[in-house]
Design a protein around this motif. Structure first.
Motif, short mmCIF file in Angstrom:
data_model
loop_
_atom_site.label_atom_id
_atom_site.label_comp_id
_atom_site.label_asym_id
_atom_site.label_seq_id
_atom_site.Cartn_x
_atom_site.Cartn_y
_atom_site.Cartn_z
N GLY A 96 0.79 -1.36 0.09
CA GLY A 96 -0.01 0.04 0.07
C GLY A 96 0.72 1.21 0.02
N ASP A 97 1.96 1.15 -0.56
CA ASP A 97 2.83 2.22 -0.59
C ASP A 97 3.01 3.14 -2.06
N GLY A 98 1.97 3.97 -2.07
CA GLY A 98 1.64 4.43 -3.33
C GLY A 98 2.77 5.34 -3.68
N GLU A 99 3.46 6.09 -2.39
CA GLU A 99 4.63 6.96 -3.12
C GLU A 99 5.64 6.21 -3.58
N LYS A 100 6.13 5.14 -3.12
CA LYS A 100 7.21 4.48 -3.59
C LYS A 100 6.74 3.73 -4.99
N ALA A 101 5.54 3.15 -5.14
CA ALA A 101 5.10 2.42 -6.46
C ALA A 101 5.11 3.66 -7.50
N GLU A 102 4.55 4.79 -7.11
CA GLU A 102 4.54 5.92 -8.14
C GLU A 102 5.70 6.44 -8.70
N ALA A 103 6.80 6.27 -7.58
CA ALA A 103 8.29 6.82 -7.65
C ALA A 103 8.83 5.85 -8.84
N LEU A 104 8.58 4.66 -8.66
CA LEU A 104 9.30 3.64 -9.55
C LEU A 104 8.61 3.93 -10.94
N LEU A 105 7.16 4.11 -11.06
CA LEU A 105 6.70 4.43 -12.36
C LEU A 105 7.56 5.57 -13.13
N GLU A 106 7.80 6.65 -12.31
CA GLU A 106 8.50 7.79 -12.67
C GLU A 106 9.75 7.61 -13.23
N ARG A 107 10.34 6.60 -12.57
CA ARG A 107 11.58 6.30 -12.68
C ARG A 107 11.95 5.51 -14.04
N MET A 108 10.75 4.80 -14.19
CA MET A 108 10.72 3.81 -15.43
C MET A 108 10.48 4.64 -16.68
N LEU A 109 9.45 5.60 -16.40
CA LEU A 109 9.35 6.53 -17.52
C LEU A 109 10.48 7.27 -18.00
N SER A 110 11.56 7.90 -16.89
CA SER A 110 12.62 8.46 -17.31
C SER A 110 13.68 7.65 -17.83
N GLU A 111 13.31 6.53 -17.64
CA GLU A 111 14.40 5.63 -18.38
C GLU A 111 14.12 5.25 -19.78
N GLY A 112 13.00 5.64 -20.04
CA GLY A 112 12.44 5.48 -21.61
C GLY A 112 11.60 4.28 -21.82
N LEU A 113 11.25 3.84 -20.77
CA LEU A 113 10.21 2.40 -20.98
C LEU A 113 8.99 3.20 -20.63
N GLU A 114 8.13 2.17 -21.78
CA GLU A 114 6.50 2.69 -21.79
C GLU A 114 5.83 1.64 -20.81
N PRO A 115 5.24 2.13 -19.94
CA PRO A 115 4.46 1.21 -19.09
C PRO A 115 3.14 0.72 -19.58
N TYR A 116 2.92 -0.50 -19.10
CA TYR A 116 1.79 -1.15 -19.48
C TYR A 116 0.52 -0.75 -18.73
N VAL A 117 -0.72 -1.34 -19.06
CA VAL A 117 -1.88 -1.20 -18.33
C VAL A 117 -1.74 -1.53 -16.96
N VAL A 118 -0.99 -2.92 -16.80
CA VAL A 118 -0.79 -3.37 -15.35
C VAL A 118 0.18 -2.51 -14.43
N THR A 119 0.97 -1.78 -15.23
CA THR A 119 1.88 -0.87 -14.31
C THR A 119 0.94 0.41 -13.63
N PHE A 120 0.07 0.95 -14.37
CA PHE A 120 -0.65 1.94 -14.05
C PHE A 120 -1.61 1.55 -12.92
N SER A 121 -2.28 0.17 -13.30
CA SER A 121 -3.07 -0.39 -12.23
C SER A 121 -2.44 -0.86 -11.01
N SER A 122 -1.41 -1.13 -10.96
CA SER A 122 -0.82 -1.88 -9.83
C SER A 122 -0.58 -0.17 -8.81
N VAL A 123 0.01 0.88 -9.64
CA VAL A 123 0.18 2.05 -8.85
C VAL A 123 -1.22 2.53 -8.23
#
Length: 167
Positions: A96-123
């Motif tokens: 239930g740590d939304g901050e860390k989950a969302e920080a990883l989403l942002e890190r993923m995006l900054s590394e040029g990786l495209e998130p999947y639906v499941v990525t957003f759904s998990s956050v």
């Protein structure tokens, strides 16, 4: 052990299979012991190895160990992919740590990786566990603006976030 007694040397695929089995059972300690043995035998872990280990810690609810493993592998030259990030995000979502989950989403995006639906759904699920309807809904809107089609469970998570918040 039986393989060794019959003269077969385990390779990366063998270790990955065993690590994945322990990960599926959520036994991070046994999975990590196999990873250490694998490294001790001079075998290099691959993305399957790392994702299995992260999954083991995620199922165990230990995001800290999952993140420490990822950082260790990054320092050794490992390049994470979308699946790696999704595994990490799932670890934090389970807690239930939304901050860390969302920080990883942002890190993923900054590394040029495209998130999947499941990525957003998990956050979104992480924010739902935290009871933050505003952040869950903002991520849903972002997801939609990026052309991703949410799952039913994604909408359910947003509703759950608002419900937990009391709105």
């Amino acid at each position: 052990e039986r393989m060794l007694s019959e003269g077969f040397e385990p390779d990366v695929v063998t270790f990955n299979s065993m690590i994945a089995a322990w990960a599926k059972n959520g036994d991070g300690e046994k999975a990590e012991a196999l990873l250490e043995r694998m490294l001790g035998e001079g075998l290099e872990p691959n993305v399957v190895t790392i994702c299995s280990m992260i999954s083991a810690w995620a199922k165990h609810g230990d995001g800290e160990k999952a993140e420490a493993l990822l950082e260790r592998m990054l320092s050794e030259g490992f390049e994470p992919d979308v699946v790696t990030f999704n595994s990490m995000i799932a670890a934090w979502a389970k807690n239930g740590d939304g901050e860390k989950a969302e920080a990883l989403l942002e890190r993923m995006l900054s590394e040029g990786l495209e998130p999947y639906v499941v990525t957003f759904s998990s956050v979104i699920a992480a924010w739902a566990k935290h009871g933050d309807g505003e952040k869950a809904e903002a991520l849903l809107e972002r997801m939609l603006s990026e052309g991703l089609e949410p799952y039913v469970v994604t909408f359910s998570s947003v509703i759950a976030a608002w419900a937990k918040h009391g709105d």
